[in-house]
Design a protein around this motif. Sequence first.
Motif, PDB file in Angstrom:
ATOM      1  N   ALA A  96      10.371  50.799  16.743  1.00 39.78           N
ATOM      2  CA  ALA A  96      11.122  51.633  17.566  1.00 39.78           C
ATOM      3  C   ALA A  96      12.250  51.985  16.599  1.00 39.78           C
ATOM      4  O   ALA A  96      12.315  53.554  16.497  1.00 39.78           O
ATOM      5  CB  ALA A  96      11.718  51.203  18.760  1.00 39.78           C
ATOM      6  N   GLU A 122      13.280  43.962  28.098  1.00 44.29           N
ATOM      7  CA  GLU A 122      12.547  42.784  28.085  1.00 44.29           C
ATOM      8  C   GLU A 122      12.629  42.196  29.461  1.00 44.29           C
ATOM      9  O   GLU A 122      11.670  40.707  29.640  1.00 44.29           O
ATOM     10  CB  GLU A 122      12.811  41.949  27.023  1.00 44.29           C
ATOM     11  N   LYS A 140       7.474  42.441  26.107  1.00 47.76           N
ATOM     12  CA  LYS A 140       8.072  42.600  24.724  1.00 47.76           C
ATOM     13  C   LYS A 140       8.353  43.816  24.348  1.00 47.76           C
ATOM     14  O   LYS A 140       7.278  44.653  24.361  1.00 47.76           O
ATOM     15  CB  LYS A 140       7.177  41.349  23.645  1.00 47.76           C
ATOM     16  N   ILE A 141       9.374  44.012  23.726  1.00 47.14           N
ATOM     17  CA  ILE A 141       9.709  45.195  23.103  1.00 47.14           C
ATOM     18  C   ILE A 141       9.798  45.166  21.787  1.00 47.14           C
ATOM     19  O   ILE A 141      10.542  44.371  21.113  1.00 47.14           O
ATOM     20  CB  ILE A 141      11.064  45.737  23.802  1.00 47.14           C
ATOM     21  N   ASN A 142       9.063  45.864  20.961  1.00 45.72           N
ATOM     22  CA  ASN A 142       8.935  45.952  19.226  1.00 45.72           C
ATOM     23  C   ASN A 142      10.387  46.735  18.860  1.00 45.72           C
ATOM     24  O   ASN A 142       9.871  47.896  18.748  1.00 45.72           O
ATOM     25  CB  ASN A 142       7.763  46.253  18.932  1.00 45.72           C
ATOM     26  N   LYS A 177       3.388  47.734  29.268  1.00 48.69           N
ATOM     27  CA  LYS A 177       4.010  47.153  28.299  1.00 48.69           C
ATOM     28  C   LYS A 177       3.965  48.440  27.027  1.00 48.69           C
ATOM     29  O   LYS A 177       5.033  48.517  26.355  1.00 48.69           O
ATOM     30  CB  LYS A 177       3.265  45.861  27.590  1.00 48.69           C
ATOM     31  N   ARG A 178       2.959  48.902  26.874  1.00 53.80           N
ATOM     32  CA  ARG A 178       2.616  50.020  25.882  1.00 53.80           C
ATOM     33  C   ARG A 178       3.372  51.216  26.151  1.00 53.80           C
ATOM     34  O   ARG A 178       4.002  51.924  25.360  1.00 53.80           O
ATOM     35  CB  ARG A 178       1.186  50.443  25.759  1.00 53.80           C
ATOM     36  N   ALA A 218      16.754  47.240  24.247  1.00 51.53           N
ATOM     37  CA  ALA A 218      15.535  46.556  23.896  1.00 51.53           C
ATOM     38  C   ALA A 218      15.494  45.137  24.666  1.00 51.53           C
ATOM     39  O   ALA A 218      14.438  44.775  25.400  1.00 51.53           O
ATOM     40  CB  ALA A 218      15.258  46.258  22.258  1.00 51.53           C
ATOM     41  N   ASN A 229       7.165  50.325  25.407  1.00 51.66           N
ATOM     42  CA  ASN A 229       7.531  50.530  24.201  1.00 51.66           C
ATOM     43  C   ASN A 229       7.285  51.805  23.472  1.00 51.66           C
ATOM     44  O   ASN A 229       8.218  52.408  22.695  1.00 51.66           O
ATOM     45  CB  ASN A 229       6.402  49.826  23.220  1.00 51.66           C
ATOM     46  N   TYR A 276      10.678  53.715  24.838  1.00 55.63           N
ATOM     47  CA  TYR A 276      11.811  53.274  23.879  1.00 55.63           C
ATOM     48  C   TYR A 276      11.856  53.699  22.458  1.00 55.63           C
ATOM     49  O   TYR A 276      12.838  54.063  22.011  1.00 55.63           O
ATOM     50  CB  TYR A 276      11.712  51.711  23.807  1.00 55.63           C
TER      51      TYR A 276
END
Length: 419
Positions: free
Chosen positions: A136, A125, A130-132, A2-3, A121, A6, A9
């Motif tokens: 970004a 997902e 979850k993409i913040n 996940k990290r 984004a 992100n 991205y």
Amino acid sequence: MKRLLNLEYAGVHGFYWMIYGVVCSFASVFLLSRGYDNSQIGLILAAGNVAAVFLQPLLADLADRSKKISLIGLTELAAVVMAVLMALLFVMNRATLALAAVFLLLLAWVTALQPLFNSLAFKLEESGHKINFGVARSMGSLAYSIMCAFLGTLAEKHGVSILPLTGELLLALLFITLLLLARHFRQAVKSRRLSAANADTAGLYGMSRDAGDADEERNRSREEPDIDLRQFIRRNKLFMLISLGVGGIFFSNAVFNNFMLQIVEGVGGNSEDMGRVLSLMAFLEIPPMFFFSRVHMRFSCQTLLKLAALCFTIKVVWTLLAQSVLMVFAAQFFQLLSFGLFLPAMVVFIDELMERGEAVKGQALYTIVITVSTVFASLTGGFLLDLGGSKALLLAASLVTAAGTLLFILVIGRLKPHK
């Protein structure tokens, strides 16, 4: 994972907005050096934005329908196309129709990619992570700010050839980042599917995950009314007036983005000062975007939007009255409460105001109005600069922005959000 997704991205947004700065924000610097006048530059910028309006839905449709190329693959292909166009700028040293066409196409491609990178984004997902998007996008503004601070100085000292050179370097970094992102996305999706398959095999679900998602989508579609454009306009007459006000408000924003070099030169500045002003503008956008959710907990979107609209007008009027580069710098601090606040507040306000079936059209209309305003500002801005200089352009921008602000403030208070 996940990290990592992100981080990559955010890197995509960072490189994209730096490329946007090279092509769009420094367009006047490059084109003036090649012998174009302000009117011709305005026409090129306007034509590029119009071309982007037609290119965006074509790219979006290709991304949705194509079975051979993914959304990430499409952005990789676009990066290659832009690299070819950017390379042509090295060998075109005079104001010709060919150079205008190449720059127009480059501008259109860069502008058209923005919604694709935003949509990326949601695609990411699908990996289950979850993409913040807010973080970004903030990193994109930060990268743009840092680049503009140095690029103006480099262009002043080493000439405008540094612009396409910087663009090629950034496109190479963007392409590499997209390759890494695609690889890690595939790994994440594969891992998720294996986990889902194991869970189904173990009997942890009464139905398969895909079937559950399909039922959820069908239920959601029942809740979303099918509203055509005619119904949308009839149901949202006040919003149409607000959109007209938004067009007026963003006229000055387009003037600053397209003709900042001419504005700072009007008070004794140069391309180095222009780069620093643009850098400051982008940096000041970051805090309100980053902390918007907290601010919105205390203030309604209507209140925030009224404040932001008013600050747009104060900013352009202050710049009109400026007699030095320092005063132009001072005016940009209103960016903190104008663009930086308006952008997230308007997106949230539309979502609060409209039903789900309407909201997509509302967001699309908002984007289209800003694009039309940019085209109009580009066309008229170049002619006004040639006729009366930067002060004539800023006077027109002040009047249009003030009119848009007045209309916007008068109407928005009459709208009542449903959510």
